[in-house]
Design a protein around this motif. Sequence first.
Motif, PDB file in Angstrom:
ATOM      1  N   ASN A  15       0.860  -0.997  -0.100  1.00 36.59           N
ATOM      2  CA  ASN A  15       0.053   0.013   0.206  1.00 36.59           C
ATOM      3  C   ASN A  15       0.706   1.234   0.252  1.00 36.59           C
ATOM      4  N   HIS A  16       1.987   1.006   0.834  1.00 35.48           N
ATOM      5  CA  HIS A  16       2.728   2.340   0.847  1.00 35.48           C
ATOM      6  C   HIS A  16       3.475   2.507  -0.539  1.00 35.48           C
ATOM      7  N   ALA A  17       3.870   1.470  -1.264  1.00 29.47           N
ATOM      8  CA  ALA A  17       4.584   1.599  -2.474  1.00 29.47           C
ATOM      9  C   ALA A  17       3.428   2.158  -3.611  1.00 29.47           C
ATOM     10  N   ASP A  18       2.235   1.772  -3.610  1.00 34.61           N
ATOM     11  CA  ASP A  18       1.170   2.477  -4.278  1.00 34.61           C
ATOM     12  C   ASP A  18       1.059   3.832  -4.173  1.00 34.61           C
ATOM     13  N   ALA A  19       1.072   4.122  -2.842  1.00 33.46           N
ATOM     14  CA  ALA A  19       1.015   5.587  -2.621  1.00 33.46           C
ATOM     15  C   ALA A  19       2.240   6.689  -3.245  1.00 33.46           C
ATOM     16  N   ILE A  20       3.542   5.858  -2.712  1.00 31.12           N
ATOM     17  CA  ILE A  20       4.757   6.539  -3.314  1.00 31.12           C
ATOM     18  C   ILE A  20       4.690   6.605  -5.046  1.00 31.12           C
ATOM     19  N   PRO A  24       4.863  12.787  -7.152  1.00 28.72           N
ATOM     20  CA  PRO A  24       5.468  13.156  -8.181  1.00 28.72           C
ATOM     21  C   PRO A  24       7.196  13.270  -7.709  1.00 28.72           C
ATOM     22  N   ARG A  25       7.282  13.454  -6.369  1.00 33.17           N
ATOM     23  CA  ARG A  25       8.692  13.847  -5.748  1.00 33.17           C
ATOM     24  C   ARG A  25       9.136  12.352  -5.189  1.00 33.17           C
ATOM     25  N   LEU A  26       8.449  11.252  -5.001  1.00 36.41           N
ATOM     26  CA  LEU A  26       9.216  10.155  -4.471  1.00 36.41           C
ATOM     27  C   LEU A  26       9.117   8.954  -5.284  1.00 36.41           C
ATOM     28  N   ARG A  27      10.233   8.013  -4.965  1.00 33.69           N
ATOM     29  CA  ARG A  27      10.428   7.057  -5.853  1.00 33.69           C
ATOM     30  C   ARG A  27      10.892   5.642  -4.953  1.00 33.69           C
ATOM     31  N   SER A 122       8.002  10.612  11.632  1.00 32.94           N
ATOM     32  CA  SER A 122       6.568  10.388  11.614  1.00 32.94           C
ATOM     33  C   SER A 122       5.932   9.083  11.481  1.00 32.94           C
ATOM     34  N   VAL A 123       4.985   8.992  12.456  1.00 37.36           N
ATOM     35  CA  VAL A 123       4.082   7.794  12.646  1.00 37.36           C
ATOM     36  C   VAL A 123       3.030   7.592  11.749  1.00 37.36           C
ATOM     37  N   VAL A 124       2.649   6.897  11.036  1.00 38.32           N
ATOM     38  CA  VAL A 124       1.505   6.606   9.988  1.00 38.32           C
ATOM     39  C   VAL A 124       0.231   6.859  10.897  1.00 38.32           C
ATOM     40  N   SER A 125      -0.442   7.774  10.464  1.00 36.55           N
ATOM     41  CA  SER A 125      -1.978   8.099  10.983  1.00 36.55           C
ATOM     42  C   SER A 125      -2.481   8.913   9.969  1.00 36.55           C
ATOM     43  N   GLN A 126      -2.909   8.236   8.874  1.00 30.89           N
ATOM     44  CA  GLN A 126      -3.310   8.972   7.615  1.00 30.89           C
ATOM     45  C   GLN A 126      -4.500   9.584   7.739  1.00 30.89           C
ATOM     46  N   HIS A 127      -5.289   9.019   8.572  1.00 33.39           N
ATOM     47  CA  HIS A 127      -6.690   9.784   8.862  1.00 33.39           C
ATOM     48  C   HIS A 127      -6.544  11.324   9.417  1.00 33.39           C
ATOM     49  N   ARG A 306      -1.554  11.370   1.094  1.00 30.38           N
ATOM     50  CA  ARG A 306      -1.955  12.777   1.869  1.00 30.38           C
ATOM     51  C   ARG A 306      -0.700  12.621   2.909  1.00 30.38           C
ATOM     52  N   GLN A 307      -0.559  11.868   3.596  1.00 26.58           N
ATOM     53  CA  GLN A 307       0.504  11.774   4.687  1.00 26.58           C
ATOM     54  C   GLN A 307       1.972  11.908   3.873  1.00 26.58           C
ATOM     55  N   TYR A 308       2.295  11.191   2.945  1.00 27.01           N
ATOM     56  CA  TYR A 308       3.641  11.388   2.282  1.00 27.01           C
ATOM     57  C   TYR A 308       3.665  12.795   1.860  1.00 27.01           C
ATOM     58  N   GLN A 309       2.645  13.468   1.297  1.00 25.39           N
ATOM     59  CA  GLN A 309       2.748  14.827   1.104  1.00 25.39           C
ATOM     60  C   GLN A 309       3.111  15.714   2.197  1.00 25.39           C
ATOM     61  N   ASP A 310       2.667  15.447   3.370  1.00 28.64           N
ATOM     62  CA  ASP A 310       2.876  16.281   4.490  1.00 28.64           C
ATOM     63  C   ASP A 310       4.532  16.014   4.734  1.00 28.64           C
ATOM     64  N   ILE A 311       4.892  14.681   4.617  1.00 24.84           N
ATOM     65  CA  ILE A 311       6.321  14.413   4.984  1.00 24.84           C
ATOM     66  C   ILE A 311       7.172  15.278   3.710  1.00 24.84           C
TER      67      ILE A 311
END
Length: 369
Positions: A15-20, A24-27, A122-127, A306-311
């Motif tokens: 799921n993380h891979a699908d988000a990453i 556009p800035r992550l690989r 950070s800790v995952v709390s995507q909600h 959304r959480q990755y964008q914040d990071i």
Amino acid sequence: MLNVAIVGAGIIGGNHADAIVRHPRLRVAALVDAVPSVAEALAARLDPAPMVCSTLADALSSTGIDLVAVCTPSGLHVEAAEETLRAGTHLLVEKPLDVSLPKARAFAKVAAEAEARGLVCSVVSQHRFDPALVAVQRAVREGRLGRLTSAVVSMPWWREQAYYDSADWRGTWAFDGGGALANQGIHLVDQMLALLGRPVEVYARTARVSHERIEVEDLAVATVRFAGGALAVLHATTSAPPGLPVRLQLHGTHGSAVLHDDQLEYFFAADRPGVAAPAQTRALVPAEELFGAPKAPDGFVVGHLRQYQDIVEAIDDGRPPGVRVADGLLALALVRAVYVSATLGRPVDFEQVLDGVHDDVEPSVEEMV
């Protein structure tokens, strides 16, 4: 571009891979798993295919890993997180922070030192990044609901016995850290903390009502008193077939809000006289975030995105992320307080649990199978 190494290539790692790959800035630069075939299977569906490693050390020794996402079983989180920070790399840890509050407490100090050196932890709390929760949290912060008085939080989910039988670590204290509350309900716990602040006292009961061959609870119910005076009821279960959406009701002296299935169902604040609740609700979030609107089939991925964008923004701006390790520690401490209270059969002081007074309490679960 920021290169990400995912540690743990199972369902959550995927799921993380699908988000990453959608950012556009992550690989995805590396996949780490003790079972090479698992990592290779995930790598095969990514383009470009990332490097596959059997240890985190191998991934970190390669050039250019900027961020590590720890997606291992919960009981292995802190070890990988500490190794990441020692390497001077930004960190995202899946929830919960760990299964052990003492380990998490010690790690929080390590993370604070790393933050002081400029690392994002950070800790995952995507909600926390759901538009509906963001809007309600802003209304609370602005005082639109008045003084918060109560909340009712419920997660009536269902997990087949096959879910727990699918892996030896599932349903164990050592690797899952608990059952319905620690593994699934911790997201609701985190949302309670985001809206209501710091807990003061917890009184709880836990039980195992419909599953076999697990050590942990599949039902937890607690009352929580918060520093601001609000009282909340927390309910989390994986024994509610066929499984219903989560629901959070929040009430204050000047208004109320209801989140249902992570969407906004109801909002009313007395500061807008003459404007009915339906109109206030529609004005608070985009139409697609209102309860009843079709949810995107990839909503689970969108939350992590959304959480990755914040990071990414935190790394760019040199600021703390929206969810810090200290937040993850509080969520874990509240889960632990529920288990301690249920075991002791009495209310417990939250700060005592957080500080380690009850670290020697071995959780027990009432058997109702």
